[in-house]
Design a protein around this motif. Structure first.
Motif, PDB file in Angstrom:
ATOM      1  N   GLU A   1       1.146  -1.798  -0.255  1.00  0.00           N
ATOM      2  CA  GLU A   1       0.112  -0.136  -0.363  1.00  0.00           C
ATOM      3  C   GLU A   1       0.288   1.459   0.248  1.00  0.00           C
ATOM      4  OE1 GLU A   1      -3.945  -0.666   2.188  1.00  0.00           O
ATOM      5  OE2 GLU A   1      -2.278  -1.791   3.559  1.00  0.00           O
ATOM      6  N   SER A   2       0.570   2.346   0.130  1.00  0.00           N
ATOM      7  CA  SER A   2       0.858   3.511  -0.345  1.00  0.00           C
ATOM      8  C   SER A   2       1.947   3.849   1.285  1.00  0.00           C
ATOM      9  CB  SER A   2       0.358   4.981  -0.393  1.00  0.00           C
ATOM     10  OG  SER A   2      -1.216   4.852   0.399  1.00  0.00           O
TER      11      SER A   2
ATOM     12  N   ALA B   1     -12.543  -6.525   5.769  1.00  0.00           N
ATOM     13  CA  ALA B   1     -11.078  -5.181   6.239  1.00  0.00           C
ATOM     14  C   ALA B   1     -10.534  -5.977   7.270  1.00  0.00           C
ATOM     15  CB  ALA B   1     -11.595  -3.948   6.449  1.00  0.00           C
ATOM     16  N   ILE B   2      -8.823  -5.006   6.903  1.00  0.00           N
ATOM     17  CA  ILE B   2      -7.553  -5.388   7.819  1.00  0.00           C
ATOM     18  C   ILE B   2      -8.381  -3.993   8.848  1.00  0.00           C
ATOM     19  CG2 ILE B   2      -5.240  -5.372   8.113  1.00  0.00           C
ATOM     20  CD1 ILE B   2      -5.410  -6.125   5.303  1.00  0.00           C
ATOM     21  N   PRO B   3      -8.139  -3.884  10.182  1.00  0.00           N
ATOM     22  CA  PRO B   3      -8.279  -2.654  11.345  1.00  0.00           C
ATOM     23  C   PRO B   3      -7.635  -2.376  10.968  1.00  0.00           C
ATOM     24  CG  PRO B   3      -8.403  -4.833  12.391  1.00  0.00           C
ATOM     25  CD  PRO B   3      -8.413  -5.018  11.208  1.00  0.00           C
ATOM     26  N   GLY B   4      -7.147  -1.037  11.930  1.00  0.00           N
ATOM     27  CA  GLY B   4      -6.886  -0.073  11.822  1.00  0.00           C
ATOM     28  C   GLY B   4      -5.840   0.504  10.490  1.00  0.00           C
ATOM     29  N   ASN B   5      -4.743   1.259  11.342  1.00  0.00           N
ATOM     30  CA  ASN B   5      -3.959   1.960   9.785  1.00  0.00           C
ATOM     31  C   ASN B   5      -2.705   1.391  10.210  1.00  0.00           C
ATOM     32  OD1 ASN B   5      -6.206   3.899   8.794  1.00  0.00           O
ATOM     33  ND2 ASN B   5      -6.079   4.378  11.192  1.00  0.00           N
TER      34      ASN B   5
ATOM     35  N   ARG C   1      -2.208  -4.565  14.071  1.00  0.00           N
ATOM     36  CA  ARG C   1      -3.206  -4.784  13.445  1.00  0.00           C
ATOM     37  C   ARG C   1      -3.583  -6.174  13.082  1.00  0.00           C
ATOM     38  NH1 ARG C   1      -2.716  -0.985   7.631  1.00  0.00           N
ATOM     39  NH2 ARG C   1      -5.033  -0.909   7.844  1.00  0.00           N
TER      40      ARG C   1
ATOM     41  N   SER D   1      -5.017  10.297   8.385  1.00  0.00           N
ATOM     42  CA  SER D   1      -5.009   9.422   7.628  1.00  0.00           C
ATOM     43  C   SER D   1      -5.537   9.928   6.314  1.00  0.00           C
ATOM     44  CB  SER D   1      -4.229   8.273   7.867  1.00  0.00           C
ATOM     45  OG  SER D   1      -5.451   7.188   7.963  1.00  0.00           O
TER      46      SER D   1
ATOM     47  N   ASP E   1      -5.743   3.134   0.398  1.00  0.00           N
ATOM     48  CA  ASP E   1      -6.056   2.048  -0.292  1.00  0.00           C
ATOM     49  C   ASP E   1      -6.761   0.689  -0.331  1.00  0.00           C
ATOM     50  OD1 ASP E   1      -2.703   2.147  -0.854  1.00  0.00           O
ATOM     51  OD2 ASP E   1      -2.652   3.149   1.606  1.00  0.00           O
ATOM     52  N   VAL E   2      -6.214  -0.606  -0.497  1.00  0.00           N
ATOM     53  CA  VAL E   2      -6.904  -1.038  -0.292  1.00  0.00           C
ATOM     54  C   VAL E   2      -7.755  -1.962   1.066  1.00  0.00           C
ATOM     55  CG1 VAL E   2      -6.975  -3.926  -1.289  1.00  0.00           C
ATOM     56  CG2 VAL E   2      -5.784  -2.432  -1.604  1.00  0.00           C
ATOM     57  N   SER E   3      -6.802  -1.909   2.235  1.00  0.00           N
ATOM     58  CA  SER E   3      -7.320  -2.379   3.004  1.00  0.00           C
ATOM     59  C   SER E   3      -7.911  -1.281   3.817  1.00  0.00           C
ATOM     60  CB  SER E   3      -6.016  -3.071   4.519  1.00  0.00           C
ATOM     61  OG  SER E   3      -5.300  -1.896   4.944  1.00  0.00           O
ATOM     62  N   VAL E   4      -7.961   0.350   3.857  1.00  0.00           N
ATOM     63  CA  VAL E   4      -8.657   1.259   4.600  1.00  0.00           C
ATOM     64  C   VAL E   4     -10.329   1.077   3.395  1.00  0.00           C
ATOM     65  CG1 VAL E   4      -8.385   3.527   5.032  1.00  0.00           C
ATOM     66  CG2 VAL E   4      -6.760   2.056   4.593  1.00  0.00           C
TER      67      VAL E   4
ATOM     68  N   ALA F   1     -11.516  -0.931   2.200  1.00  0.00           N
ATOM     69  CA  ALA F   1     -12.714  -1.721   2.421  1.00  0.00           C
ATOM     70  C   ALA F   1     -13.247  -1.425   4.215  1.00  0.00           C
ATOM     71  CB  ALA F   1     -11.979  -3.197   2.989  1.00  0.00           C
ATOM     72  N   GLN F   2     -12.435  -0.837   4.743  1.00  0.00           N
ATOM     73  CA  GLN F   2     -13.368  -0.094   6.447  1.00  0.00           C
ATOM     74  C   GLN F   2     -14.330   1.082   5.506  1.00  0.00           C
ATOM     75  OE1 GLN F   2     -10.007   1.483   8.372  1.00  0.00           O
ATOM     76  NE2 GLN F   2      -8.876  -0.559   8.483  1.00  0.00           N
TER      77      GLN F   2
ATOM     78  N   ASN G   1     -17.121  -0.540   3.856  1.00  0.00           N
ATOM     79  CA  ASN G   1     -18.206  -1.532   5.177  1.00  0.00           C
ATOM     80  C   ASN G   1     -19.153  -0.218   5.771  1.00  0.00           C
ATOM     81  OD1 ASN G   1     -17.588  -3.963   4.504  1.00  0.00           O
ATOM     82  ND2 ASN G   1     -16.181  -3.794   5.805  1.00  0.00           N
TER      83      ASN G   1
END
Lengths: 338, 334
Positions: A45-46, A277-281, A297, B161, B191-194, B196-197, B200
């Motif tokens: 990711e970025s 989703a993956i929680p957090g940042n 995470r 962020s 970003d992909v993972s964010v 999705a959050q 949702n």
């Protein structure tokens, strides 16, 4: 494949940036290699350090950034040790780089033909006229229609997809052995993206190129890479052949990343489901906690993960993973059975 | 009361937005960019309608015209039984309580000099809904709803962020309890993972506040995931509309087919069956005659270059504008 020396070998590369708030380790001791003729996909990711890695290979990092440690062996020669004139010979001639924003990467006040001709003439003793003829040939090679006319166009007269083709033509002008493509299709529409990816694949075979393909898009990686390295917070957390990483990811970050992407045609019976989703940042690079960078995470975090940093170690086959679930920490009393 | 009897919250009819091209010293109008060229859309209450298309297809302009952030050239936009295009600026401002927007870029859409509390609370001041501690209370509540800590109120946007900023933008859009939110590429910059959050979160909020979304995006997989129905745009026109599942399983328009086939699949074993398109998107200043897609269409026939196809129902609310799908689609509208 393992017996042959790799074309490019990055060994324990560390890149740091000195900022007012403190020192940031953008790339934190990564090692990988690119074999002759293969495409290594670098995904993340970025901010994970993918682009910085590519820039470091050509020594394009400028202050406040600096390459703090490591070796970059290209055909056995350490590029971090060669003189400035020598690295200039490597750039473009041996290793070429194409960027995400093709329109921004081209000079708006020169015709595309002049820009390609310039790239040719930096490394070869040819007349301007011959270089322009070569430019037309290259434009035809990247399937730009009517190249004799388009060679006189300025970048603003071309679409984004056309500009990326010009960039690819320019990068091939000196017949490099390694092509690094940094998010080459991210700024493009899907139909154009597919064309560019097809073109890159065809040229790779035709010129027997090796490629380092950097992308955040797992679909792009799945379609084009032979091997994949997943980066997170400046580190490689997992490395495996492309089929294996998509079929059975090992690192919890890779697993989470693959799950969080919605799949085309993935809906059944009209039900809208939540995406896992993956929680957090992503962790703040300035205030890094000890231990595994993904630990805050991670759903499977253990005590050791917050204390010690896992190393990228081999698993079965050609796979490597940096996770205590797969490599119990040395000296850890209770190894976790999985 | 056109909209209410059939359960539609929003009905867009024949929406057009032409931007003049000016040339010369007297800024003479020498042509028009037809950004939106006759769009019909209907949004049912509580549904998510995905609007997809490539850059320059007119998705964003459509969204902006519905909100009257851009003044449409022609057409009607009926929201909850009221034609928005007939409202005075004052009436429209009042109406904006009901229609909100979330923008693509979470960096440029929040004022960097305002604290988050002021950003989210500003709509409450403008519409004179809450003051003082009542407002603060509401803002804290909104921030909780979007998954942020109420202490965020005291901080500035740069401290967050991309994903968190998009949550702030969502909290601002929710502040007035709107009925419709136009989401213009709300997750494209994430970003992909964010991503999705945030997807949702949007789905959860829709359920809690019974919101209706117009979800504009270019990422087909995200749109499929979040939408009940999907509309595909090409060069200022809608070319196909269907239930999300139906559209992805059984696309009818050749453009939709090509678009879906071009999406890279995160599966290295998948065989590519890409339908190649010829050339680039034509300029909306000089759209091709007949079907706008015909110069790039792999299956175009003679009639396509002469007659503009109409968007017709092929059963079950699956609309497509293609002569091959509807051989009778060249006739005058009934």
């Amino acid at each position: 494949m393992e017996t042959q020396a790799p074309l490019l070998e990055v060994d324990n590369l560390r890149v740091e940036f000195n900022t007012l708030e403190g020192r940031i380790r953008a790339v934190d001791g990564i090692s990988f290699n690119v074999q002759e003729g293969e495409t290594l996909g670098l995904v993340g990711e970025s901010g994970c350090g993918k682009s910085i890695t590519a820039m470091s290979i050509l020594r394009l990092i400028t202050p406040p950034g600096r390459i703090a440690a490591g070796r970059i062996l290209y055909r056995g020669r350490d590029l971090l040790k060669v003189s400035e004139p020598e690295i200039r010979k490597v750039r473009g001639k041996e290793i070429a780089l194409i960027f995400q924003e093709p329109v921004a990467a081209l000079n708006p006040v020169y015709t595309v033909g002049n820009q390609i001709a310039e790239a040719i003439r930096v490394h070869n003793k040819v007349s301007k006229k011959d270089a322009l003829i070569e430019a037309v040939r290259l434009l035809r090679l990247v399937q730009i229609p009517d190249p004799e006319r388009r060679v006189r166009d300025y970048p603003h007269q071309m679409s984004g997809g056309m500009c990326q083709r010009v960039m690819i033509a320019m990068s091939l002008s000196c017949k490099p052995s390694l092509l690094m493509a940094d998010e080459p299709t991210t700024a493009l529409d899907v139909t154009i993206q597919a064309e560019i990816l097809d073109l890159l694949k065809r040229l790779k075979d035709e010129f027997r190129l090796s490629m380092l393909l950097i992308s955040h898009n797992l679909g792009v990686i799945a379609g084009s890479a032979d091997r994949v390295a997943v980066m997170y917070a400046g580190r490689i957390v997992e490395e495996a052949p492309v089929r294996e990483i998509f079929a059975s990811p090992k690192h919890p970050y890779t697993i989470g990343l693959l799950r969080s992407v919605p799949r085309l045609g993935g809906r059944d019976r009209g039900v809208r489901r939540r995406l896992p989703a993956i929680p957090g940042n992503v962790p703040d690079p300035l205030s890094r906690e000890p231990g595994c960078p993904f630990a805050p995470r991670c759903t499977e975090v253990m005590q050791v993960c917050r204390r010690e940093e896992p190393q990228l170690l081999p698993l079965e086959g050609e796979r490597k993973v940096s996770c205590f679930l797969h490599h119990p920490a040395v000296g850890e009393g209770k190894a976790v059975a999985r | 009361m056109i909209g209410q009897e059939n359960g539609n919250l929003l009905e867009v009819r024949g929406l057009k937005k032409y931007f003049p091209i000016r040339r010369g010293v007297f800024s003479r109008v020498s042509g028009h960019v037809r950004a939106v060229d006759g769009v019909d859309l209907a949004l049912r209450r509580g549904e998510t309608l995905g609007l997809v298309g490539e850059s320059g297809s007119g998705k964003t302009t459509t969204g902006r015209c519905i909100l009257r952030l851009l003044e449409p050239t022609e057409g009607s936009v009926v929201f909850d039984g009221v034609n928005l295009l007939g409202l005075s600026p004052k009436e429209m401002r009042k109406m904006r309580r009901e229609l909100q927007v979330i923008f693509q870029d979470p960096y440029s859409s929040l004022n960097p000099r305002m604290r988050v509390g002021s950003i989210v609370g500003e709509p409450l001041i403008i519409h004179k809904i809450a003051k003082g501690s009542e407002r603060e209370h509401r803002v804290a509540d909104l921030l909780c709803k979007v998954g942020l800590d109420p202490s965020a109120m005291k901080r500035y946007p740069h401290e967050f962020s991309g994903g968190q900023r998009q949550r702030i933008g969502i909290a601002r859009a929710l502040a007035l309890r709107p009925k419709l939110i136009i989401c213009d590429e709300p997750v494209s910059a994430l970003d992909v993972s964010v991503q999705a959050q945030v997807v949702n979160l949007l789905m959860d909020l829709q359920e809690e506040f019974s919101l209706t979304y117009l979800f504009i995006a270019h990422d087909l997989s995200v749109v499929e995931h979040i939408s009940d129905r999907v509309a595909v745009m090409y060069l200022g026109k809608i070319v196909e509309v269907a239930e999300a599942e139906v559209l992805y399983r059984n696309p009818q328009h050749p453009y939709t087919k090509a678009l879906l086939s071009a999406v890279p699949v995160p599966d290295p074993t998948a065989k590519s069956e890409r339908i190649a398109l010829k050339g680039d998107l034509p300029s909306p200043a000089a759209p091709p005659p007949g079907c706008a897609f015909h110069p790039r269409c792999p299956v175009a026939v003679e009639v396509c270059s002469r007659v503009v196809p109409r968007l017709l129902d092929s059963g079950g609310g699956h609309l497509a504008s293609c002569h091959l799908v509807h051989p009778d689609s060249s006739g005058a509208p009934p």
